[in-house]
Design an enzyme around this catalytic site. Structure first.
Site, PDB file in Angstrom:
ATOM      1  N   GLU A 104       8.700 -74.603  -1.278  1.00  0.00           N
ATOM      2  CA  GLU A 104       9.046 -73.179  -1.221  1.00  0.00           C
ATOM      3  C   GLU A 104       9.046 -72.572  -2.624  1.00  0.00           C
ATOM      4  O   GLU A 104       8.618 -71.429  -2.815  1.00  0.00           O
ATOM      5  CB  GLU A 104      10.410 -72.990  -0.561  1.00  0.00           C
ATOM      6  CG  GLU A 104      10.434 -73.337   0.919  1.00  0.00           C
ATOM      7  CD  GLU A 104       9.453 -72.516   1.723  1.00  0.00           C
ATOM      8  OE1 GLU A 104       9.393 -71.287   1.529  1.00  0.00           O
ATOM      9  OE2 GLU A 104       8.719 -73.098   2.556  1.00  0.00           O
ATOM     10  N   TRP A 154      -5.626 -47.343  11.416  1.00  0.00           N
ATOM     11  CA  TRP A 154      -4.193 -47.569  11.492  1.00  0.00           C
ATOM     12  C   TRP A 154      -3.490 -46.421  12.207  1.00  0.00           C
ATOM     13  O   TRP A 154      -3.973 -45.287  12.220  1.00  0.00           O
ATOM     14  CB  TRP A 154      -3.615 -47.746  10.089  1.00  0.00           C
ATOM     15  CG  TRP A 154      -4.138 -48.962   9.384  1.00  0.00           C
ATOM     16  CD1 TRP A 154      -5.064 -48.991   8.387  1.00  0.00           C
ATOM     17  CD2 TRP A 154      -3.794 -50.322   9.655  1.00  0.00           C
ATOM     18  NE1 TRP A 154      -5.314 -50.284   8.000  1.00  0.00           N
ATOM     19  CE2 TRP A 154      -4.548 -51.127   8.764  1.00  0.00           C
ATOM     20  CE3 TRP A 154      -2.939 -50.934  10.548  1.00  0.00           C
ATOM     21  CZ2 TRP A 154      -4.451 -52.508   8.742  1.00  0.00           C
ATOM     22  CZ3 TRP A 154      -2.840 -52.324  10.538  1.00  0.00           C
ATOM     23  CH2 TRP A 154      -3.591 -53.098   9.647  1.00  0.00           C
TER      24      TRP A 154
END
Length: 481
Positions: free
Chosen positions: A278, A309
């Protein structure tokens, strides 16, 4: 004040602090203080920070100022154009050099370049250090010398490199100039919300500053790391994730300090390896922005520029306020609004919902996160949004569209997360909690819930929205692509 161990240098050093608000393991501070000369620490206000970041910055700077006062050289607070303020301060204190840490954000890089040019004209030396990532951005390259586009290959290469150096200790003392430059008061920056004061949840959740970072790391290593590999995917488990991301973003703790602390723990390798990966994912984002400064504004897959969009302000507002009618989405957005944070698994779910169910461009979601997250890290935020949207490097494919109902059932099966953040649904049985719109009328009546009054009906039908999203991308990507 204790005497430095080494003889003083001939001219003061100006330390320009940015995303390294700590005194431990701060290479720029160590370089500035080496030789025992005068060190003048300064922080310049970034006027463009989001609301949650401004709240965090106020408390972080207050604690950092106290640390520098204890060390012997007060922190100077200024605002204005760095290319003017830093050279002016350097001339005021007679600095022989200015030291700062590298940041990959385009605005920060331009500011550093402008400062360096101005200082060069004044004959003042500059030193730039790297302490905000595990590996210096731009140094992890493919065999042909290019930028990695796939995280697993990037991280595999990182693990063949010498591991990050051990953290550097904080200086025991600093020498201040005889005349300390004037400093603005932190309160005059008005970083804290007042009317209204919406930061109650932030105050209850977070302790900004280096000490807060150290305590959060210690708590995480003791209580959560031993089950991190699986626990980090359970949003109802408050202790399942580290909560270190805002501390890392503001530089209150270094990633290599976390790396070495985790390595020292006596827990199963898979948990430590997952945590380190991570940290590596965060590094990957910084390396990508170093290579492409447009990461935060431009889709890596240019086909996304051709998608039609849906500029639906009402739908975006419903998403922002946690009023979509999908409980796991609404829980995440309400957690964000209340605490400045959202569980990592839920971030993926809410991002997929905005881009693919609502067909709102990813930049709108990224902007909202930058305003409301306490860990609003530009490279990580941009990379993660592009990953979920399917338009970035190493991205999840666009056709992987999370079903918010099944995602809630899978990762919040017992409903702890939704019941906490969407309390109006708390009386529903687990089997209906994540799809109240599909619950029998008798179940809703028994729970005292009237949909459309107590909790919104879904603002979009997921199945239909999924087909619309897939068709939108098909039209945007010609066959020759």
């Amino acid at each position: 004040m204790a005497k430095p161990d080494q003889p003083e240098t001939s001219a003061p050093t100006l330390l320009w602090l940015r995303q390294d608000l700590r005194v431990s393991d701060n290479p720029a501070l160590v370089a500035a203080s080496r030789g025992g000369g005068i060190v003048v620490p300064v922080y310049l206000l970034d006027e463009d920070l989001g609301g949650a970041s401004r709240w965090w910055l106020h408390h972080s700077l207050a604690r950092l100022a106290a640390r520098f006062a204890d060390l012997g050289s007060p922190l100077i607070l200024q605002r204005g154009d760095p290319a003017k303020v830093i050279p002016r301060l350097a001339r005021t204190v007679g600095a022989g050099r200015v030291v700062w840490s590298h940041c990959v954000e385009p605005k920060a890089r331009k500011a550093a370049d402008d400062v360096a040019s101005a200082l060069d004209r004044d004959g003042i030396a500059t030193t730039v250090l790297h302490g905000n990532t595990l590996f210096r951005p731009g140094t992890i390259r493919t065999g042909s010398g290019g930028q990695f586009k796939v995280f697993t290959a990037f991280w595999r290469k990182c693990l063949t490199e010498p591991q990050p150096a051990e953290p550097l200790p904080a200086p025991r003392a600093l020498r201040a100039p005889d005349t300390v430059p004037g400093s603005e008061s932190l309160d005059s920056w008005n970083l804290l919300p007042r009317r209204p004061d919406w930061a109650g949840g932030l105050r209850a959740t977070w302790a900004p500053g280096e000490d807060g970072a150290r305590k959060r790391l210690a708590n995480f290593l003791e209580n959560a790391l031993p089950r991190y590999d699986g626990g980090r995917d359970v949003p109802g488990d408050d202790a399942g994730t580290s909560g270190l991301s805002p501390h890392l973003h503001f530089g209150e703790i270094s990633p290599r300090a976390v790396w070495h602390a985790a390595r020292r723990q006596d827990v199963a390798d898979r948990h430590v390896d997952r945590l380190l990966s991570e940290l590596g994912w965060r590094d990957f984002a910084h390396h990508l922005m170093e290579a492409d400064p447009r990461l935060a504004t431009h889709s890596q897959d240019r086909a996304f520029d051709r998608i039609e969009w849906n500029d639906d302000a009402a739908a975006l507002h419903a998403w922002q306020r946690g009023r979509t009618g999908y409980p796991i989405v609404d829980a995440g957005m309400r957690q964000l609004w209340a605490t400045g944070f959202m569980h990592n698994r839920v971030r993926m779910i809410v991002a997929s919902f905005l881009v693919k169910d609502l067909l709102v461009r990813w930049q709108a979601g990224a902007d909202w996160f930058m305003d409301t997250l306490v860990d609003a890290d530009l490279p990580a935020n941009a990379m993660n949004w592009q990953w979920v949207a399917g338009c970035g490097v190493d991205a999840a494919p666009f056709f992987r569209i999370f079903n918010p109902t099944t995602q809630g059932q899978k990762f919040d099966g017992d409903g702890r997360y939704v019941r906490r953040w969407v309390p109006e649904l708390a009386a529903l049985p687990d089997r209906h909690l994540h799809a109240p719109h599909a619950a029998p009328r008798a179940i809703l009546d028994q729970a005292g819930i009237v949909l459309g009054r107590d909790y919104p009906l879904p603002i979009v039908d997921h199945a239909a929205a999924r087909l619309r999203a897939l068709e939108s991308l098909r039209r945007a990507r010609p066959a020759e692509d």
